[in-house]
Scaffold this motif. Structure first.
Motif, short mmCIF file in Angstrom:
data_model
loop_
_atom_site.label_atom_id
_atom_site.label_comp_id
_atom_site.label_asym_id
_atom_site.label_seq_id
_atom_site.Cartn_x
_atom_site.Cartn_y
_atom_site.Cartn_z
N PRO A 88 -39.10 48.91 21.57
CA PRO A 88 -39.40 48.42 22.91
C PRO A 88 -38.59 49.15 23.98
N PRO A 89 -39.07 49.10 25.23
CA PRO A 89 -38.31 49.70 26.33
C PRO A 89 -37.08 48.85 26.65
N ILE A 90 -36.01 49.52 27.05
CA ILE A 90 -34.79 48.78 27.42
C ILE A 90 -34.27 49.20 28.79
N ALA A 91 -35.07 49.96 29.54
CA ALA A 91 -34.69 50.24 30.93
C ALA A 91 -34.69 48.93 31.70
N GLY A 92 -33.82 48.85 32.70
CA GLY A 92 -33.62 47.58 33.40
C GLY A 92 -34.86 46.97 33.98
N LYS A 93 -35.81 47.78 34.45
CA LYS A 93 -36.99 47.20 35.09
C LYS A 93 -37.90 46.52 34.08
N TYR A 94 -37.69 46.76 32.79
CA TYR A 94 -38.38 46.00 31.76
C TYR A 94 -37.56 44.78 31.34
N LEU A 95 -36.27 44.97 31.13
CA LEU A 95 -35.43 43.89 30.61
C LEU A 95 -35.27 42.75 31.61
N PHE A 96 -35.13 43.09 32.89
CA PHE A 96 -34.76 42.08 33.89
C PHE A 96 -35.91 41.71 34.83
#
Length: 551
Positions: free
Chosen positions: A91-99
């Motif tokens: 899965p993506p873990i860049a901030g715009k995905y996580l938060f």
């Protein structure tokens, strides 16, 4: 009263001292912030803790990973957008995905759906993300996949890493506007003018076709149950022509980039030196995709430059493998290498000499100067004995000047790239003796694949003046187009490189190449080549001698 006067007199001094202390503190804070960002990047990409120690990740029954193998970048990639590995989705873990806030509508999302991204889940917080990294517990309290290591990070390292993820791939990208993607192609001053024209004809036509496709107007962002979203942008090509000595090229490129920021460099054409271009792209973090260069920079630890192959450096390896196979039986223990002063044959000869030393061979180099070419070439060739291996790193004009009598050497090797493959103008007495390195599929095997670029050239009335260069340029444009199509609107340079890696491994139509593929940490897409001979009645059809060699 007197005491008060003393205090009053001291206040300006105390205030100045306080200001100095405050400035020092602020200066130290700024340095620390910059150090934290660099430290977090090392943690993410290299698994090195702020203390300098390497990190260890526990996978329970699946064992542990340590050092560089434990780096986040290995799975979640440099962009943080994740990937797929067979049946596994990272899965993506860049901030715009996580938060990202829960419940956002698809039509409001300003980035693509990445593999493993589920938009309707609750966003992470700093605390729940720290728990996920340390304990393997997701935002909703369920265990993460067992392949995800559990990392025992202290609070300082954790804070750095979370701050890094929040900003990962979030900056605006140079060369990308609301309606246009800007690209550059780079031409060095020593590039072949015929190949330059052929390459630019292909690039200009491909970009024209791309923009004609959307001539009815730019399409707005769309969404639906079955269709994701995208904004179709025009492509703008900037031709960066370098001039003067090579030690000025990087300055020229920085100036061109400042005046015309681009998203990526596509194709391009080099002569004897591509290193300044390579360094510039690495320094500026600009993808440099599949340039036409015969002597690429051999630095697979670098990220942004992707080449079709190692060029003449690959050819030197192919020769070494063949000489290693045949050397004992034929008794050859000396290689005589001939190249023209100022050409890439010198670097190729040096690379082969290094390979031969490990095999117990001797290597002698004979350099052709600027005097009588035919006389110098005859002298260089005549010095080779029957048991020697004669290596020719020469261009067609020099090959045409070879003496009419056949060489004494039983083994004569020629660089196919420098000789222009089956079009090399050997004297008849040499043609049957020569073994040519051929880092492509031979004409008969690539014939069907070549129907695509050749048909495209014909329909668009593009003169074929350098088939291999023009085919590679067309292929580079197709790979760029298909990679951008999968990116949708996530125009992030690191992600483009990652998409090209993925795209190359899936392609079936690769022009001159039987197969292209890149794994993370690889920057040469074609890994091998043939040794061919010209024993057929048709001199344009080389015969494969052996099998495909991957050094």
């Amino acid at each position: 009263m007197a005491g008060g006067m003393v205090i009053a007199r001291r206040r300006p001094v105390l205030q100045k001292l306080a200001n100095v202390i405050l400035l020092a503190a602020l200066s130290g804070f700024a340095s620390y912030a910059r150090a934290d960002e660099a430290s977090a990047q090392r943690l993410y990409r290299e698994a090195i803790l702020p203390s300098g120690a390497t990190i260890r990740g526990d996978r329970g029954a699946n064992g542990a990973v340590e050092g560089v193998d434990a780096a986040c970048v290995n799975c979640h990639r440099r962009s943080g957008f994740g990937t797929t590995e067979g049946k596994f989705v990272i899965p993506p873990i860049a901030g715009k995905y996580l938060f990202r806030p829960h419940g956002s509508r698809p039509e409001d999302i300003d980035f693509r759906y990445g593999p493993g991204f589920v938009p309707k889940r609750e966003p992470y917080t700093d605390a729940t993300l720290a728990r996920a990294i340390r304990d393997g517990v997701g935002r909703d309290g369920t265990p993460l996949n067992a392949l995800m290591p559990r990392f025992a990070l202290d609070d300082v390292a954790m804070a750095d890493l979370i701050a890094y993820l929040k900003n990962l791939s979030s900056d605006s990208t140079p060369g990308v506007s609301d309606d246009t993607l800007h690209f550059a192609t780079i031409v060095t001053p020593d590039a072949d003018p015929v190949k330059r024209k052929g390459m630019l004809d292909v690039l200009n036509q491909f970009f024209h076709d791309k923009n004609e496709f959307i001539r009815g107007g730019l399409q707005p962002m769309k969404s639906g149950n079955a269709v994701m979203y995208r904004v179709i942008r025009k492509w703008q090509l900037h031709i960066w022509e370098l001039s003067g000595p090579a030690d000025t090229w990087e300055r020229q490129l920085h100036a061109l980039s400042a005046a015309e920021p681009v998203f990526a460099v596509i194709s391009g054409l080099g002569g004897t030196n591509w290193a300044p271009v390579h360094r510039f792209c690495e320094q500026e973090a600009i993808p440099c995709l599949l340039p036409n260069v015969e002597l690429p920079v051999n630095a697979e630890q670098d990220f942004y430059s992707i080449y079709f192959s190692r060029g003449v450096l690959l050819e030197s390896q192919l020769m070494a493998r063949r000489l290693d196979r045949d050397g004992t039986a034929k008794g050859a223990r000396r290689a005589i290498q001939i190249f023209r002063q100022g050409d890439i044959g010198r670097q190729a000869a040096d690379a082969l000499e290094t390979e031969l030393k490990t095999m117990g061979w001797k290597s002698e180099s004979r350099v052709l100067g600027k005097s009588d070419a035919a006389r110098d070439l005859a002298r260089a060739v005549e010095g080779a004995e029957a048991g020697d291996a004669l290596i020719l790193w020469l261009r067609p004009p020099d090959l045409a000047l070879l003496p009419s009598g056949a060489a004494k050497s039983r083994d004569v090797f020629v660089s196919g790239l420098m000789a222009e493959l089956e079009n090399a103008p050997f004297p008849p007495s040499w043609r049957e003796r020569v073994q040519m390195t051929y880092p492509f599929d031979v004409p008969e095997l690539r014939k069907i694949r070549m129907n695509f670029p050749l048909g495209w050239f014909k329909v668009r009335h593009i003169a074929v003046v350098s088939e291999q260069v023009q085919s590679d340029t067309y292929l580079a444009c197709r790979i760029l187009s298909e990679s951008l199509g999968d990116m949708l609107d996530s125009f992030v340079r690191d992600y483009l490189v990652e998409q090209v890696e993925t795209m190359l491994s899936k392609r079936l139509v690769n022009g001159y190449y039987p197969r292209l593929g890149l794994a993370p940490g690889q920057r040469f897409a074609s890994k091998g080549g043939y040794i061919v001979r010209f024993a057929n009645s048709d001199p344009t059809q080389p015969a494969i001698d052996g099998t495909w060699i991957v050094p």
